[in-house]
Design an enzyme around this catalytic site. Structure first.
Site, PDB file in Angstrom:
ATOM      1  N   ASP A  45      19.251  80.713 180.308  1.00  0.00           N
ATOM      2  CA  ASP A  45      18.687  79.960 179.187  1.00  0.00           C
ATOM      3  C   ASP A  45      18.280  78.551 179.619  1.00  0.00           C
ATOM      4  O   ASP A  45      17.244  78.028 179.206  1.00  0.00           O
ATOM      5  CB  ASP A  45      19.714  79.834 178.052  1.00  0.00           C
ATOM      6  CG  ASP A  45      20.004  81.182 177.414  1.00  0.00           C
ATOM      7  OD1 ASP A  45      19.434  82.193 177.893  1.00  0.00           O
ATOM      8  OD2 ASP A  45      20.796  81.223 176.463  1.00  0.00           O
ATOM      9  N   ALA A  46      19.106  77.939 180.480  1.00  0.00           N
ATOM     10  CA  ALA A  46      18.852  76.551 180.880  1.00  0.00           C
ATOM     11  C   ALA A  46      17.531  76.438 181.629  1.00  0.00           C
ATOM     12  O   ALA A  46      16.789  75.466 181.476  1.00  0.00           O
ATOM     13  CB  ALA A  46      19.995  76.044 181.746  1.00  0.00           C
ATOM     14  N   TYR A  48      14.955  78.465 181.225  1.00  0.00           N
ATOM     15  CA  TYR A  48      13.909  78.636 180.219  1.00  0.00           C
ATOM     16  C   TYR A  48      13.655  77.289 179.519  1.00  0.00           C
ATOM     17  O   TYR A  48      12.521  76.863 179.348  1.00  0.00           O
ATOM     18  CB  TYR A  48      14.334  79.701 179.196  1.00  0.00           C
ATOM     19  CG  TYR A  48      13.285  79.985 178.143  1.00  0.00           C
ATOM     20  CD1 TYR A  48      12.324  80.976 178.332  1.00  0.00           C
ATOM     21  CD2 TYR A  48      13.245  79.245 176.964  1.00  0.00           C
ATOM     22  CE1 TYR A  48      11.343  81.230 177.380  1.00  0.00           C
ATOM     23  CE2 TYR A  48      12.268  79.476 176.003  1.00  0.00           C
ATOM     24  CZ  TYR A  48      11.325  80.473 176.213  1.00  0.00           C
ATOM     25  OH  TYR A  48      10.363  80.700 175.278  1.00  0.00           O
ATOM     26  N   ASP A  49      14.766  76.638 179.151  1.00  0.00           N
ATOM     27  CA  ASP A  49      14.654  75.352 178.460  1.00  0.00           C
ATOM     28  C   ASP A  49      13.913  74.315 179.320  1.00  0.00           C
ATOM     29  O   ASP A  49      13.133  73.515 178.826  1.00  0.00           O
ATOM     30  CB  ASP A  49      16.044  74.796 178.114  1.00  0.00           C
ATOM     31  CG  ASP A  49      16.716  75.638 177.048  1.00  0.00           C
ATOM     32  OD1 ASP A  49      16.015  76.451 176.395  1.00  0.00           O
ATOM     33  OD2 ASP A  49      17.941  75.502 176.875  1.00  0.00           O
ATOM     34  N   ILE A  95       4.024 102.899 150.401  1.00  0.00           N
ATOM     35  CA  ILE A  95       4.249 104.328 150.624  1.00  0.00           C
ATOM     36  C   ILE A  95       4.977 104.911 149.434  1.00  0.00           C
ATOM     37  O   ILE A  95       5.804 104.244 148.805  1.00  0.00           O
ATOM     38  CB  ILE A  95       5.173 104.623 151.829  1.00  0.00           C
ATOM     39  CG1 ILE A  95       5.051 103.542 152.893  1.00  0.00           C
ATOM     40  CG2 ILE A  95       4.865 105.957 152.437  1.00  0.00           C
ATOM     41  CD1 ILE A  95       5.956 103.835 154.059  1.00  0.00           C
ATOM     42  N   LYS A 133      13.065 103.015 157.819  1.00  0.00           N
ATOM     43  CA  LYS A 133      12.486 102.151 156.790  1.00  0.00           C
ATOM     44  C   LYS A 133      13.264 100.845 156.811  1.00  0.00           C
ATOM     45  O   LYS A 133      14.387 100.762 156.323  1.00  0.00           O
ATOM     46  CB  LYS A 133      12.558 102.805 155.415  1.00  0.00           C
ATOM     47  CG  LYS A 133      11.799 102.011 154.356  1.00  0.00           C
ATOM     48  CD  LYS A 133      11.712 102.788 153.062  1.00  0.00           C
ATOM     49  CE  LYS A 133      10.814 102.132 152.019  1.00  0.00           C
ATOM     50  NZ  LYS A 133      10.853 100.693 151.930  1.00  0.00           N
ATOM     51  N   CYS A 451      55.832  88.562 153.227  1.00  0.00           N
ATOM     52  CA  CYS A 451      57.032  88.482 152.417  1.00  0.00           C
ATOM     53  C   CYS A 451      58.210  88.368 153.379  1.00  0.00           C
ATOM     54  O   CYS A 451      58.312  89.121 154.338  1.00  0.00           O
ATOM     55  CB  CYS A 451      57.143  89.751 151.586  1.00  0.00           C
ATOM     56  SG  CYS A 451      58.792  89.995 150.928  1.00  0.00           S
TER      57      CYS A 451
HETATM   58  S1  IVH Z   1       4.257 102.123 156.619  1.00  0.00           S
HETATM   59  C1  IVH Z   1       0.350 102.853 154.864  1.00  0.00           C
HETATM   60  N1  IVH Z   1       6.544 102.158 157.903  1.00  0.00           N
HETATM   61  O1  IVH Z   1       8.191  99.772 153.127  1.00  0.00           O
HETATM   62  C2  IVH Z   1       1.792 102.726 155.062  1.00  0.00           C
HETATM   63  N2  IVH Z   1       6.397 100.830 155.940  1.00  0.00           N
HETATM   64  O2  IVH Z   1       5.830 100.651 150.738  1.00  0.00           O
HETATM   65  C3  IVH Z   1       2.232 101.317 155.114  1.00  0.00           C
HETATM   66  N3  IVH Z   1       8.465  99.585 155.429  1.00  0.00           N
HETATM   67  O3  IVH Z   1       7.056  97.100 152.006  1.00  0.00           O
HETATM   68  C4  IVH Z   1       3.668 101.117 155.326  1.00  0.00           C
HETATM   69  N4  IVH Z   1       9.616 100.299 157.159  1.00  0.00           N
HETATM   70  O4  IVH Z   1       6.993  96.883 154.555  1.00  0.00           O
HETATM   71  C5  IVH Z   1       5.879 101.669 156.846  1.00  0.00           C
HETATM   72  N5  IVH Z   1       8.475 102.274 159.188  1.00  0.00           N
HETATM   73  C6  IVH Z   1       7.804 101.778 158.125  1.00  0.00           C
HETATM   74  C7  IVH Z   1       8.390 100.881 157.221  1.00  0.00           C
HETATM   75  C8  IVH Z   1       7.663 100.431 156.123  1.00  0.00           C
HETATM   76  C9  IVH Z   1       9.636  99.526 156.082  1.00  0.00           C
HETATM   77  C10 IVH Z   1       8.186  98.857 154.165  1.00  0.00           C
HETATM   78  C11 IVH Z   1       6.853  98.185 154.107  1.00  0.00           C
HETATM   79  C12 IVH Z   1       6.525  98.214 152.643  1.00  0.00           C
HETATM   80  C13 IVH Z   1       7.247  99.414 152.160  1.00  0.00           C
HETATM   81  C14 IVH Z   1       6.305 100.568 152.003  1.00  0.00           C
END
Ligand code: IVH
Length: 697
Positions: A45-46, A48-49, A95, A133, A451
Site C-alpha cells: 500500500d505504501a 501505491y501511496d 426485470i 441479484k 452470576c
Molecule cells: S439486469 C434488462 N441483472 O435489479 C435487465 N439486474 O429490475 C436489466 N439487479 O434495480 C437489469 N442484480 O439494478 C440485472 N444480475 C442482475 C442484477 C440486476 C441486481 C437490479 C437492477 C435493478 C433491478 C432489476
C-alpha cells in the site's frame, strides 16, 4: 570507482512531466485493478501511496496535465448544489421479479421461454446465464474512447442523475479502459456496499454521533448506505464510504466492428477482460434443472457472501433468442428475477430480559414484537452482553432492524434512531442474578457478566452437577447430560450433595432409566465417595480452577480446610495460581452456600486422604518425570497418573532424554521404541508398583 558506486542506480533521466504523469497513471490504474477488482495487490500500500502522491504533485504543478481519468480524481472533493439530469441513450429497464422460495419459479420461466420460442418437447434445453441479484442500486457507466465520462443512476429508467464525481471514487470502477473498446460503451451494473464496510461505516457513524456531531445518522442496511453515498452532493463524503461494483449488462454500444459477441455470457467475460468486476458465481446453465440447481446452490451460499443479494436472475444466453423474445412494456421477456424471502425486517423492542446460562453467564435478550423474517417468526434476539447492547444502544421501545440469515440465531442489526421514543432509557445490566439474586459481576477485561451464585443458582446447577460427575472429577459413571437435566428439573437434585441421597425408586422413575442402570449408577455414586483432594477440588467447579490447578492446590495445602480459608495472598503462593484464579477461589469459598454444599458432601460420606502440606521437593517421587504408555494390567492410566502425581512425580505425554521412566503396558507403540532408542529405563506393572511404594526401581 568505489564499491558503493557499483550498486548505485543510474541517475534518472530528467523526464518530461507529461510523460511521467502518463506513466504514473498507467501504473496506478494497473495496481488499482489488482487491488480493488482482483483482490491481489502486487505492491505494498505504501508504494501505491508514493506513486499516487507523486502524480498528485505533478498535477498540482501542471494543472493543464490533469485528466478526467486520472486516479487522483477518485478521492472526491467536488461539491454540487444539485445533480444534473441525464437522459439514458438506451432506457434502463427493470426485470420481472417474483418471490420464489421453492425454486419452482425456475420451471415456470423455462416453460414460458420454450413456449415463446416455439420449441417442441424434443428440442434441446435452452441455455441460460444465472446471476446473483445484487442488493444495491443500478448504475450506467458511459465510456467514450475508453474514458469514463459519465455515471448515471437509473432514475425512472428514461432519465437519471449524473453522479460521476461520486462514482469516480469507487476503486473497482475503471476510469480508463486499457484495451481497444467501442468508441461508445455503456456498462451497466450494480453499485453496492460490502457488509464489512457497512458495519465499519456504522461504527464510525455511531462514534460521530456519540462525539456530538450534528446531522449524522446510522444506516439501516448496506443498500441504503450505498444509495446515500452515491447521492452525496459532496464527493469527499462519498469517497469516505467504500462502495463496490458488479457489471451485469450494457446500454449504448457504438463504433465497434460488430458483432463483438453472440451470447450474454461472452459479453460478461469481455467486460471482465476489460477490467470490470463480474461476480464469480455467474454461471451458464442448461434448462429448468440448471436454473433450479443454481437457485438452491446460491440459497445455501448466500450467507457466506461478503455482500447482500436478494435473489437470483436468469437470462437467456443467446442474444439472437433475446432479440426474438423482445420486451413487454419495460421488462425484457428473456429475463426474470427470483427473490429470496427477506432476511431483515423492522420491529419494536418490547422488553430486554436477562437470561442465565449454564455457566452463569448473563445474556441480555431483546423481546420483540413478533416479526416474520428469514422464513420464521422471530420474537427474541440476543444482545450478547452489556457492552454489545450498549454498542448498538438498543433500548426498550426502540424500532430495530432484525436479521435472521440461514440457521443463524436472529440478531438486532441496528436501531432506527429517528423512531426512538423521547424517554427510552439506556440499557444497564442488573447488579444481581435474576434467577438466584446473587451478585452479578463483570471481571476486568471480560465482556460477560456472571452470576456469582455458583452451586446455589438453579440455572447453573445442571452444569455444576454434570461437571462434578465428570470422569476426571468425581468420576460417576452413568450420570449423563439428559439424566442430570431430569434430576434437576424434577427437584430431586438441588445441591451436589443430593446426588448421594438418591434412592433406587427416585432413579427408576426417570425417563429411559432401566433398573439395572439405576443400580449401576448408585454403585458408581457410592464408589465416587472415595475421592482424592485434587479431584474433589476440581469437581466443585470453581471458575478458573481446572484439573492442573486443583492438583497444585491439593499438593500445596494438603487439606481442604486450609484451601477454604486461604487468603488471596496465600493462594498466590501456589504454582499455577495468578491473581484472577486466587480471586475466584476466594470468592467461591466466601459464599456461605458454597461452604454449606462442601459440608453436606462431607456429611454424605465423601472422603479423601488428607495430608500435611508438603513442599513439592519433599515428596517421594519429586523430580521424576514418568511417561505412561500401552495398557497396564494393575490399573488404568488415569489412576496411575493420579497416584504418581500425588507422590510428586510429573507425568508427561512424550518421551525425551529428560524422561526418568517409561511405564509400558501391553501394545505399547512408538513411545516404547523411543525410550529404547534414548536409553530411558522401561518399567512394567511390577516396576510401577515399586515406584508407587516410593521406591525408585
Ligand atoms: S439486469 C434488462 N441483472 O435489479 C435487465 N439486474 O429490475 C436489466 N439487479 O434495480 C437489469 N442484480 O439494478 C440485472 N444480475 C442482475 C442484477 C440486476 C441486481 C437490479 C437492477 C435493478 C433491478 C432489476
Amino acid at each position: 570507482m568505489s564499491t558503493l558506486d557499483l550498486f548505485a542506480e543510474p541517475a534518472p533521466a530528467p523526464e518530461a512531466p507529461a510523460a511521467r504523469a502518463a506513466q504514473l497513471r498507467q501504473q496506478l490504474q494497473h495496481h488499482g485493478h489488482c487491488y480493488y477488482v482482483l483482490d491481489a495487490p502486487e505492491i505494498p500500500d505504501a508504494e501505491y501511496d508514493r506513486l499516487f502522491r507523486e502524480l498528485q504533485a505533478i498535477e498540482a504543478a501542471h494543472p493543464e496535465l490533469l485528466t478526467a481519468d486520472s486516479p487522483t480524481q477518485r478521492v472526491g472533493g467536488q461539491v454540487l448544489d444539485a445533480f444534473a439530469q441525464v437522459r439514458h441513450a438506451v432506457p434502463m429497464l427493470s426485470i420481472r421479479t417474483e418471490t420464489d422460495t421453492e425454486s419452482s419459479g425456475a420451471e415456470a420461466f423455462d416453460a414460458r421461454m420454450r413456449r415463446e420460442l416455439n420449441l417442441a418437447e424434443a428440442d434441446p434445453a435452452v441455455q441460460y446465464v444465472a446471476e446473483l441479484k445484487f442488493d444495491g442500486l443500478a448504475m450506467s457507466l458511459r465510456y467514450e474512447n475508453g474514458v469514463l465520462v459519465q455515471a448515471a443512476t437509473r432514475g425512472d429508467g428514461e432519465t437519471g442523475e449524473d453522479v460521476t464525481a461520486n462514482v469516480r471514487t469507487i476503486g473497482q470502477i475503471p476510469l480508463r479502459l486499457s484495451a481497444d473498446v467501442p468508441a461508445v460503451l455503456e456498462v451497466r451494473g450494480e453499485v453496492y456496499m460490502r457488509r464489512d464496510n457497512f458495519e465499519a461505516l456504522n461504527d464510525r457513524q455511531r462514534a460521530r454521533i456519540a462525539a456530538g456531531a450534528k446531522g449524522e445518522k446510522t444506516f439501516v442496511n448496506p443498500r441504503n448506505a450505498a444509495a446515500g453515498a452515491v447521492r452525496q452532493l459532496d464527493s469527499g463524503i462519498a469517497a469516505d464510504r467504500p462502495l463496490s461494483f458488479f457489471a451485469y449488462g450494457l446500454g449504448e454500444v457504438s463504433g465497434a466492428a460488430q458483432p463483438l459477441w453472440a451470447r450474454h455470457f461472452d459479453m460478461l467475460m469481455q467486460l471482465k477482460a476489460w477490467g470490470f468486476p463480474v461476480a464469480e458465481q455467474t454461471a451458464v446453465v442448461e434448462g429448468a434443472a440448471g436454473l433450479v440447481g443454481f437457485h438452491q446452490r446460491m440459497a445455501a451460499e448466500r450467507d457466506q457472501l461478503p455482500y447482500d443479494i436478494d435473489g437470483v436472475v436468469y437470462k437467456v444466453n443467446d442474444l439472437t433468442l433475446q432479440q426474438q423474445l423482445g420486451f413487454v412494456t419495460r421488462e425484457p421477456r428473456w429475463a426474470v428475477a427470483h427473490k429470496y424471502p427477506a432476511q431483515e425486517e423492522m420491529t419494536t423492542v418490547q422488553a430486554i430480559d436477562v437470561q442465565v446460562g449454564r455457566t452463569g453467564k448473563l445474556t441480555p435478550v431483546a423481546k420483540l414484537a413478533p416479526v416474520f423474517v428469514g422464513g420464521v417468526t422471530v420474537t427474541n434476539a440476543t444482545l450478547h452482553n452489556e457492552l454489545e447492547a450498549r454498542r448498538k444502544d438498543v433500548r426498550v421501545g426502540d424500532t430495530v432492524i432484525v436479521r435472521r440469515a440461514g440457521d443463524v440465531i436472529p440478531e438486532v442489526v441496528s436501531v432506527v434512531l429517528d423512531r426512538r421514543p423521547p424517554d427510552a432509557p439506556q440499557f444497564t445490566m442488573m447488579s444481581h442474578c435474576p434467577v438466584c439474586g446473587s451478585l452479578a459481576e463483570r471481571e476486568e477485561g471480560e465482556a460477560d457478566h456472571r452470576c456469582t451464585g455458583g452451586l446455589f443458582c438453579s440455572a447453573q446447577r445442571k452444569q455444576a452437577v454434570w461437571h462434578f460427575a465428570h470422569r476426571r472429577a468425581m468420576d460417576v459413571d452413568g450420570l449423563g447430560d439428559k439424566l442430570v437435566d431430569q434430576l434437576v428439573d424434577s427437584g430431586q437434585v438441588n445441591t451436589l450433595a443430593d446426588l448421594y441421597h438418591l434412592k433406587l425408586e427416585n432413579l427408576a422413575s426417570m425417563d429411559r432409566m432401566a433398573e439395572k442402570s439405576a443400580v449401576n449408577l448408585l454403585d458408581a455414586l457410592e464408589k465416587s465417595k472415595q475421592a482424592t483432594l485434587a479431584r474433589f477440588v476440581f469437581a466443585l467447579g470453581i471458575r478458573h480452577v481446572g484439573e492442573a490447578t486443583a492438583k497444585e492446590l491439593a499438593r500445596h495445602f494438603g487439606q481442604l480446610d486450609a484451601i477454604m480459608v486461604a487468603s488471596e495472598d496465600a493462594l498466590l503462593q501456589v504454582a499455577d495460581v495468578g491473581p484472577i484464579v486466587a480471586h475466584s477461589i476466594r470468592t467461591f469459598f466466601d459464599q456461605a452456600h458454597n461452604r454449606e454444599v462442601v459440608q453436606a458432601l462431607r456429611d454424605a460420606g465423601v472422603t479423601w486422604a488428607e495430608g500435611d502440606a508438603l513442599a513439592p521437593t519433599e515428596m517421594p517421587l519429586a523430580g521424576l518425570t514418568v511417561v505412561l504408555t500401552g495398557t497396564l494390567q494393575s490399573m488404568g492410566r488415569d489412576e496411575a497418573k493420579d497416584k504418581l502425581e500425588a507422590l510428586g512425580a510429573k507425568v508427561a505425554g512424550s518421551v525425551s532424554k529428560k524422561t526418568s521412566y517409561v511405564v509400558a503396558g501391553a501394545e505399547a507403540g512408538s513411545k516404547l521404541d523411543k525410550a529404547q532408542s534414548l536409553g530411558v529405563p522401561v518399567l512394567d506393572d511390577a516396576g510401577l508398583a515399586l515406584l508407587l511404594n516410593g521406591e525408585k526401581p
